[in-house]
Write a protein that holds these residues in place. Structure first.
Motif, PDB file in Angstrom:
ATOM      1  N   PRO A   1       0.813  -1.222   0.000  1.00 25.16           N
ATOM      2  CA  PRO A   1       0.000   0.000   0.000  1.00 25.16           C
ATOM      3  C   PRO A   1       0.846   1.272   0.000  1.00 25.16           C
ATOM      4  O   PRO A   1       0.436   2.297  -0.575  1.00 25.16           O
ATOM      5  CB  PRO A   1      -0.818  -0.125   1.283  1.00 25.16           C
ATOM      6  CG  PRO A   1      -0.937  -1.599   1.497  1.00 25.16           C
ATOM      7  CD  PRO A   1       0.384  -2.160   1.056  1.00 25.16           C
ATOM      8  N   ARG A   2       2.029   1.205   0.633  1.00 24.36           N
ATOM      9  CA  ARG A   2       2.906   2.380   0.657  1.00 24.36           C
ATOM     10  C   ARG A   2       3.332   2.775  -0.761  1.00 24.36           C
ATOM     11  O   ARG A   2       3.428   3.962  -1.083  1.00 24.36           O
ATOM     12  CB  ARG A   2       4.143   2.090   1.512  1.00 24.36           C
ATOM     13  CG  ARG A   2       5.200   3.203   1.491  1.00 24.36           C
ATOM     14  CD  ARG A   2       4.603   4.501   1.984  1.00 24.36           C
ATOM     15  NE  ARG A   2       5.488   5.637   1.825  1.00 24.36           N
ATOM     16  CZ  ARG A   2       6.178   6.184   2.826  1.00 24.36           C
ATOM     17  NH1 ARG A   2       6.100   5.662   4.057  1.00 24.36           N
ATOM     18  NH2 ARG A   2       6.923   7.234   2.622  1.00 24.36           N
ATOM     19  N   ASP A   3       3.559   1.792  -1.631  1.00 23.73           N
ATOM     20  CA  ASP A   3       3.928   2.088  -3.015  1.00 23.73           C
ATOM     21  C   ASP A   3       2.798   2.828  -3.741  1.00 23.73           C
ATOM     22  O   ASP A   3       3.051   3.721  -4.569  1.00 23.73           O
ATOM     23  CB  ASP A   3       4.267   0.801  -3.771  1.00 23.73           C
ATOM     24  CG  ASP A   3       5.533   0.139  -3.244  1.00 23.73           C
ATOM     25  OD1 ASP A   3       6.393   0.851  -2.692  1.00 23.73           O
ATOM     26  OD2 ASP A   3       5.666  -1.103  -3.399  1.00 23.73           O
TER      27      ASP A   3
ATOM     28  N   LEU B   1      -6.479   7.366   0.488  1.00 26.46           N
ATOM     29  CA  LEU B   1      -5.349   8.254   0.725  1.00 26.46           C
ATOM     30  C   LEU B   1      -5.783   9.457   1.552  1.00 26.46           C
ATOM     31  O   LEU B   1      -6.779  10.106   1.236  1.00 26.46           O
ATOM     32  CB  LEU B   1      -4.770   8.737  -0.616  1.00 26.46           C
ATOM     33  CG  LEU B   1      -4.432   7.640  -1.633  1.00 26.46           C
ATOM     34  CD1 LEU B   1      -4.064   8.262  -2.963  1.00 26.46           C
ATOM     35  CD2 LEU B   1      -3.307   6.766  -1.118  1.00 26.46           C
ATOM     36  N   GLY B   2      -5.021   9.727   2.607  1.00 32.53           N
ATOM     37  CA  GLY B   2      -5.296  10.885   3.450  1.00 32.53           C
ATOM     38  C   GLY B   2      -4.109  11.821   3.459  1.00 32.53           C
ATOM     39  O   GLY B   2      -3.276  11.816   2.552  1.00 32.53           O
TER      40      GLY B   2
ATOM     41  N   TRP C   1      -2.564   6.564   4.865  1.00 33.10           N
ATOM     42  CA  TRP C   1      -3.378   5.771   3.940  1.00 33.10           C
ATOM     43  C   TRP C   1      -3.987   4.599   4.696  1.00 33.10           C
ATOM     44  O   TRP C   1      -3.550   4.256   5.807  1.00 33.10           O
ATOM     45  CB  TRP C   1      -2.527   5.268   2.776  1.00 33.10           C
ATOM     46  CG  TRP C   1      -1.438   4.294   3.183  1.00 33.10           C
ATOM     47  CD1 TRP C   1      -1.531   2.940   3.295  1.00 33.10           C
ATOM     48  CD2 TRP C   1      -0.124   4.646   3.580  1.00 33.10           C
ATOM     49  NE1 TRP C   1      -0.342   2.416   3.731  1.00 33.10           N
ATOM     50  CE2 TRP C   1       0.540   3.441   3.898  1.00 33.10           C
ATOM     51  CE3 TRP C   1       0.577   5.850   3.697  1.00 33.10           C
ATOM     52  CZ2 TRP C   1       1.866   3.413   4.327  1.00 33.10           C
ATOM     53  CZ3 TRP C   1       1.904   5.820   4.109  1.00 33.10           C
ATOM     54  CH2 TRP C   1       2.529   4.620   4.423  1.00 33.10           C
ATOM     55  N   ALA C   2      -5.006   4.019   4.073  1.00 35.66           N
ATOM     56  CA  ALA C   2      -5.658   2.837   4.653  1.00 35.66           C
ATOM     57  C   ALA C   2      -5.918   1.835   3.539  1.00 35.66           C
ATOM     58  O   ALA C   2      -6.358   2.207   2.449  1.00 35.66           O
ATOM     59  CB  ALA C   2      -6.971   3.226   5.333  1.00 35.66           C
ATOM     60  N   SER C   3      -5.626   0.558   3.833  1.00 34.84           N
ATOM     61  CA  SER C   3      -5.848  -0.518   2.875  1.00 34.84           C
ATOM     62  C   SER C   3      -7.085  -1.304   3.302  1.00 34.84           C
ATOM     63  O   SER C   3      -7.148  -1.834   4.422  1.00 34.84           O
ATOM     64  CB  SER C   3      -4.634  -1.450   2.838  1.00 34.84           C
ATOM     65  OG  SER C   3      -4.954  -2.684   2.226  1.00 34.84           O
ATOM     66  N   LEU C   4      -8.084  -1.349   2.387  1.00 32.32           N
ATOM     67  CA  LEU C   4      -9.292  -2.109   2.734  1.00 32.32           C
ATOM     68  C   LEU C   4      -8.986  -3.606   2.797  1.00 32.32           C
ATOM     69  O   LEU C   4      -9.672  -4.334   3.532  1.00 32.32           O
ATOM     70  CB  LEU C   4     -10.397  -1.833   1.694  1.00 32.32           C
ATOM     71  CG  LEU C   4     -11.283  -0.631   2.018  1.00 32.32           C
ATOM     72  CD1 LEU C   4     -10.550   0.672   1.792  1.00 32.32           C
ATOM     73  CD2 LEU C   4     -12.583  -0.653   1.209  1.00 32.32           C
ATOM     74  N   LYS C   5      -7.979  -4.075   2.090  1.00 28.37           N
ATOM     75  CA  LYS C   5      -7.622  -5.490   2.165  1.00 28.37           C
ATOM     76  C   LYS C   5      -7.054  -5.815   3.528  1.00 28.37           C
ATOM     77  O   LYS C   5      -7.387  -6.849   4.143  1.00 28.37           O
ATOM     78  CB  LYS C   5      -6.605  -5.838   1.081  1.00 28.37           C
ATOM     79  CG  LYS C   5      -6.321  -7.318   0.956  1.00 28.37           C
ATOM     80  CD  LYS C   5      -5.521  -7.620  -0.303  1.00 28.37           C
ATOM     81  CE  LYS C   5      -5.403  -9.122  -0.488  1.00 28.37           C
ATOM     82  NZ  LYS C   5      -4.711  -9.469  -1.756  1.00 28.37           N
ATOM     83  N   GLU C   6      -6.168  -4.935   4.027  1.00 30.14           N
ATOM     84  CA  GLU C   6      -5.583  -5.149   5.356  1.00 30.14           C
ATOM     85  C   GLU C   6      -6.647  -5.092   6.442  1.00 30.14           C
ATOM     86  O   GLU C   6      -6.553  -5.798   7.471  1.00 30.14           O
ATOM     87  CB  GLU C   6      -4.496  -4.104   5.631  1.00 30.14           C
ATOM     88  CG  GLU C   6      -3.229  -4.300   4.805  1.00 30.14           C
ATOM     89  CD  GLU C   6      -2.183  -3.254   5.109  1.00 30.14           C
ATOM     90  OE1 GLU C   6      -2.528  -2.250   5.787  1.00 30.14           O
ATOM     91  OE2 GLU C   6      -1.035  -3.411   4.685  1.00 30.14           O
TER      92      GLU C   6
END
Length: 297
Positions: free
Chosen positions: A179-181, A283-284, A288-293
């Protein structure tokens, strides 16, 4: 005492006529010399009249008419040879030219009011840069004054050529491994946006970025996304998988219930088409937030 002239012997000649021949009046007074006639003044030289370069605008003419009559821009052929885009490219290489100059070479000609370079600059401004120009349709391009069907198709062909060139070099593609990428790829461009932008990142079989495509731009609180628009781009670019992402203008990347619902719809559509949706990243502001995580997909 002067001797008088003898009278003429001609019986037909009268005294009056005789006096006239002697230059006397009937009273014996000499006639005044006839004054020469005054010279006729020469005709004045015609005044030189310089014709205007263009006919004067009719009364009540609209500003558009005046605009067509007056040109302030310099045509490319009027520039010194070392300043013309084509000559600059030949002497210094394509990387020395600005985006507008490269586009001007493609356009070749401008309009009555804009040179090819000015028209190229106007196009880039009208579509908010090269990325917006790449996403413009043929109809949108042709709405710009000076861009007809031929120029519009040439622009689209050149953009597609560049896209295929990038697609032909998978070893040079940026890889997405986390997600960072995704945040590093999209975050800087969305940091100051006041509306939500929903973006699809199209990936090859090795998670290399084929391209990124803005699918929709929503209001301050939501985006409207339809799977058709998302997967049309994926199919067109032969993507093996996709990652979708959008920004929260508030700066808080916490996923909303609507974000989770949109993600589930896209995952279902991707399963039917054989194009996997790997993740949905929100993205904020620096986060950021990953819905998969978070287990929301």
């Amino acid at each position: 005492m002067s001797q008088s002239k003898p009278m003429p012997s001609d019986p037909e000649l009268t005294l009056h006529d005789y006096l006239r021949q002697c230059g006397l009046t009937a009273d014996g007074i000499p006639e005044p010399a006839l004054l020469p006639e005054p010279p006729v003044p020469a005709a004045p030289h015609p005044k030189e009249v310089v014709a205007p370069l263009s006919p004067p605008a009719p009364a009540g003419a609209s500003p558009a008419v005046e605009e067509e009559r007056v040109r302030y821009s310099v045509r490319i052929r009027e520039l010194p040879s070392e300043e013309r885009p084509r000559e600059r490219l030949m002497h210094y290489g394509a990387d020395a030219l600005s985006t507008a100059e490269l586009l001007a070479i493609l356009l070749r000609t401008g309009t009555g009011q804009r040179s090819a370079v000015n028209l190229a600059e106007h196009l880039l401004k009208e579509f908010h840069g090269l990325r917006g120009l790449a996403g413009a349709t043929l109809d949108e391009l042709q709405k710009v004054n000076g861009i007809g069907e031929a120029k519009a198709t040439e622009i689209k062909a050149a953009i597609e050529f560049g896209r295929r060139l990038v697609a032909a070099s998978p070893e040079e593609r940026r890889k997405i491994r986390s997600p960072r990428d995704v945040y590093d790829l999209l975050g800087p461009g969305l940091r100051d946006e006041k509306r939500e932008h929903f973006i699809a990142v199209l990936l090859d079989t090795k998670n290399g970025v084929i391209r990124q495509r803005t699918i929709s731009v929503g209001d301050l609180s939501s985006s409207i996304v339809h799977p058709r628009e998302v997967f049309t781009e994926a199919i067109r670019n032969s993507a093996a998988s996709i990652i979708v992402a959008h920004n929260h203008p508030s700066g808080d990347p916490a996923p909303s219930p609507e974000d989770a619902a949109v993600t589930r719809r896209l995952v279902e559509a991707g399963n039917l088409l054989g194009i996997e949706v790997l993740d949905h990243i929100v993205l904020g502001d620096g986060r950021w937030a990953s819905l998969k995580e978070k287990g929301l997909m």
